[in-house]
Design a protein around this motif. Structure first.
Motif, PDB file in Angstrom:
ATOM      1  N   ASP A 176       0.834  -1.202   0.000  1.00 29.70           N
ATOM      2  CA  ASP A 176       0.000   0.000   0.000  1.00 29.70           C
ATOM      3  C   ASP A 176       0.877   1.264   0.000  1.00 29.70           C
ATOM      4  O   ASP A 176       0.573   2.254  -0.680  1.00 29.70           O
ATOM      5  CB  ASP A 176      -0.920   0.002   1.222  1.00 29.70           C
ATOM      6  CG  ASP A 176      -1.999  -1.072   1.100  1.00 29.70           C
ATOM      7  OD1 ASP A 176      -2.166  -1.628  -0.015  1.00 29.70           O
ATOM      8  OD2 ASP A 176      -2.669  -1.369   2.102  1.00 29.70           O
ATOM      9  N   LEU A 177       1.936   1.205   0.784  1.00 31.72           N
ATOM     10  CA  LEU A 177       2.867   2.342   0.792  1.00 31.72           C
ATOM     11  C   LEU A 177       3.442   2.570  -0.602  1.00 31.72           C
ATOM     12  O   LEU A 177       3.512   3.692  -1.093  1.00 31.72           O
ATOM     13  CB  LEU A 177       4.008   2.090   1.777  1.00 31.72           C
ATOM     14  CG  LEU A 177       3.695   2.234   3.262  1.00 31.72           C
ATOM     15  CD1 LEU A 177       4.980   2.105   4.073  1.00 31.72           C
ATOM     16  CD2 LEU A 177       3.031   3.582   3.537  1.00 31.72           C
ATOM     17  N   ALA A 180       1.044   4.141  -2.777  1.00 32.62           N
ATOM     18  CA  ALA A 180       0.831   5.554  -2.455  1.00 32.62           C
ATOM     19  C   ALA A 180       2.030   6.412  -2.839  1.00 32.62           C
ATOM     20  O   ALA A 180       2.019   7.628  -2.636  1.00 32.62           O
ATOM     21  CB  ALA A 180       0.538   5.694  -0.953  1.00 32.62           C
ATOM     22  N   GLY A 181       3.078   5.755  -3.346  1.00 29.66           N
ATOM     23  CA  GLY A 181       4.242   6.514  -3.777  1.00 29.66           C
ATOM     24  C   GLY A 181       5.192   6.870  -2.655  1.00 29.66           C
ATOM     25  O   GLY A 181       6.117   7.660  -2.826  1.00 29.66           O
ATOM     26  N   THR A 182       4.966   6.289  -1.484  1.00 25.64           N
ATOM     27  CA  THR A 182       5.849   6.573  -0.344  1.00 25.64           C
ATOM     28  C   THR A 182       7.234   5.981  -0.596  1.00 25.64           C
ATOM     29  O   THR A 182       7.364   4.925  -1.212  1.00 25.64           O
ATOM     30  CB  THR A 182       5.254   5.943   0.930  1.00 25.64           C
ATOM     31  OG1 THR A 182       3.859   6.221   0.973  1.00 25.64           O
ATOM     32  CG2 THR A 182       5.939   6.472   2.172  1.00 25.64           C
ATOM     33  N   SER A 183       8.225   6.618  -0.067  1.00 23.73           N
ATOM     34  CA  SER A 183       9.590   6.122  -0.255  1.00 23.73           C
ATOM     35  C   SER A 183       9.856   4.890   0.591  1.00 23.73           C
ATOM     36  O   SER A 183       9.321   4.747   1.696  1.00 23.73           O
ATOM     37  CB  SER A 183      10.586   7.225   0.132  1.00 23.73           C
ATOM     38  OG  SER A 183      11.845   6.665   0.455  1.00 23.73           O
ATOM     39  N   SER A 186      11.237   5.776   3.879  1.00 20.70           N
ATOM     40  CA  SER A 186      10.429   6.589   4.781  1.00 20.70           C
ATOM     41  C   SER A 186      10.291   5.886   6.134  1.00 20.70           C
ATOM     42  O   SER A 186      10.491   4.673   6.254  1.00 20.70           O
ATOM     43  CB  SER A 186       9.041   6.802   4.176  1.00 20.70           C
ATOM     44  OG  SER A 186       8.357   5.565   4.141  1.00 20.70           O
ATOM     45  N   SER A 188       7.633   5.255   7.823  1.00 21.95           N
ATOM     46  CA  SER A 188       6.541   4.268   7.871  1.00 21.95           C
ATOM     47  C   SER A 188       6.967   2.960   7.213  1.00 21.95           C
ATOM     48  O   SER A 188       6.639   1.871   7.700  1.00 21.95           O
ATOM     49  CB  SER A 188       5.279   4.832   7.195  1.00 21.95           C
ATOM     50  OG  SER A 188       5.626   5.466   5.979  1.00 21.95           O
ATOM     51  N   ALA A 189       7.721   3.080   6.097  1.00 25.56           N
ATOM     52  CA  ALA A 189       8.182   1.869   5.424  1.00 25.56           C
ATOM     53  C   ALA A 189       9.171   1.123   6.313  1.00 25.56           C
ATOM     54  O   ALA A 189       9.103  -0.101   6.454  1.00 25.56           O
ATOM     55  CB  ALA A 189       8.828   2.207   4.089  1.00 25.56           C
ATOM     56  N   SER A 243      13.380  -1.180   1.595  1.00 30.04           N
ATOM     57  CA  SER A 243      12.919  -0.800   2.933  1.00 30.04           C
ATOM     58  C   SER A 243      13.601  -1.662   4.002  1.00 30.04           C
ATOM     59  O   SER A 243      13.944  -1.171   5.075  1.00 30.04           O
ATOM     60  CB  SER A 243      11.394  -0.929   3.031  1.00 30.04           C
ATOM     61  OG  SER A 243      10.993  -2.247   2.805  1.00 30.04           O
TER      62      SER A 243
END
Lengths: 259, 259
Positions: A176-177, A180-183, A186, A188-189, A243
């Motif tokens: 999902d991350l 959403a384009g999250t790194s 990041s 959260s990752a 990650s």
DNA sequence: GCTTGACCCTCACGCGACGTGAGGCCCTAC
DNA sequence: GTAGGGCCTCACGTCGCGTGAGGGTCAAGC
């Protein structure tokens, strides 16, 4: 070259009905049929049967075996580790039982007049007060204890599914991350990566950050893993690798290899 | 003092449904019920449950357990010996499996890219040609071999019954002699006694004549045996003791005790 | 006295890995 | 041509429970 059901059954020391059953389940379908509809098994079929029987011996349900053999990226390693654990536990239990039987036999052959109660003393595994004390020590006589006592029975049977679901949920969250384009680097990752690392440690084996990083490398290096991970979401294996690596860095990992 | 289902279930670490099931089978019926029909288990019930679980662990089917516990003269000794044999075999198999799993895991952690075929080489237990050769060596490629191969599968499941029937038949034959007024020291009685001795050696344990004589003594000394043997025919236990002793004499037994 | 919620009951169907016929086609051999 | 053995596909049985459904029981709190 093609073998009939009875021939295969004799070779593998299983019943014809079992072969029919495996065919029905789609677990082992003979690669050919005669004009009359007779099942004809090739050498390759025999090899597959060999694999089926191996996993069966290990205690896997047939449905799982079907998926394992049909899906080359199945997580063999963790599955085997779990199974190893199970097997050693069973072996220990068997040892204990053999011991108990020996004690009982000894008593029988000496005394002849051993009553059953005495026999079970040797196998002192069911003293109610002992259990209760142990249980209270562990959880205390609380509501949580009552609840827990009620649930543990179910846990045993559902372990596999729950654990798999827990792992799937983590992968999904990471997917999902990614979506959403999250790194991958990041917070959260990395948190999810760390959660996955702890998940492995909790259920399977101690996995220090460096090893976890190595695992991520394997996800992209080994196409069997890559393909299947990317089924959840294309590119997920790469995202996982990154990650995991970022999290390993954060945890202060050296550049140790996986293993 | 009386315990409810859930209490017993928690103590014994089994499900409530299992207790219901044992009740249905007549395997473990609670000795009391409340006004509302609630099952109430006494301490004696708990002890019986303990025995049930013991035999269950040993792998006995519930129906057999019911008969074992209901019939105090059940041949515990031979049953335990068989079960011991079974358990050690299972333990050995588990050991082999753990080994196979270790090998597989080793390969996985080193090579990462181990294909399944290689994995199964470690567990080299299903080479068709090997099996076939072994089978031919044992029985030759005869009709008897074919028949045997077909039957062995069934044997496994029916071992218990067949063996028990074989023993029962011997007892019945001896009971018939008794009924016909034949002497326990007659040749026919001694032959049957010898057949029984060999039967024990074949299926359970080496039983030299002196031990066999001791077994006969036990049949009359231990009321649990006496009662049940005499169910076949009153006085049979005495007849067995005497014919076993006569046969032991004939076989040239010293006066060694049983055991 | 009434509700709430944990606990109990009895059916009764489901499951997993086949076992076990029933009813019938195929195939070789005398 | 018929006897036998082997093969097929239903389809129900087994064992040790799991898992609801539908409903009564019982102690606690309002």
């Amino acid at each position: 070259m093609a073998l009939t059901v009875s021939q295969v059954a004799r070779l593998a020391k299983i019943s014809i009905r079992a072969l029919h059953h495996y065919d029905e389940l789609g677990l082992l379908c003979p690669s050919d049929r005669s004009e009359a509809g007779y099942r004809l098994y090739s050498q390759a079929d025999l090899q597959k049967l060999q694999q089926v029987l191996f996993f069966k011996e290990l205690g896997f349900p047939l449905e799982d075996i079907r998926r394992i053999l049909g899906d080359p990226t199945f997580d063999l390693r963790t599955a085997l580790r779990m199974q190893r654990q199970l097997l050693t536990e069973r072996a220990a239990r068997l040892d204990a039982l053999v011991h108990a039987v020996d004690t009982a036999l000894d008593a029988l052959e000496k005394g002849t007049h051993v009553d059953k109660e005495a026999m079970f003393e040797a196998f002192g595994d069911f003293d109610p007060s002992k259990y209760e004390e142990e249980a209270k020590q562990r959880w205390g006589d609380t509501e949580a204890y009552k609840e827990s006592a009620r649930r543990t029975a179910r846990y045993k049977k559902e372990d596999w599914k729950r654990i798999k679901e827990e792992g799937d949920a983590l992968f999904q969250a990471l997917a999902d991350l990614l979506a959403a384009g999250t790194s991958a680097a990041s917070a959260s990752a990395m948190d999810l990566a760390e959660a996955h690392r702890q998940y492995l440690g909790k259920w399977f084996y101690a996995c220090p950050p460096a090893m976890h990083r190595g695992l991520g490398e394997m996800y992209v290096a080994d196409t069997r893993f890559t393909e299947n991970i990317d089924k959840v979401r294309p590119g997920l294996s790469l995202f996982l690798r990154d990650s995991f690596a970022a999290n390993a860095e954060r945890q202060g990992a050296a550049d140790a290899p996986c293993g």
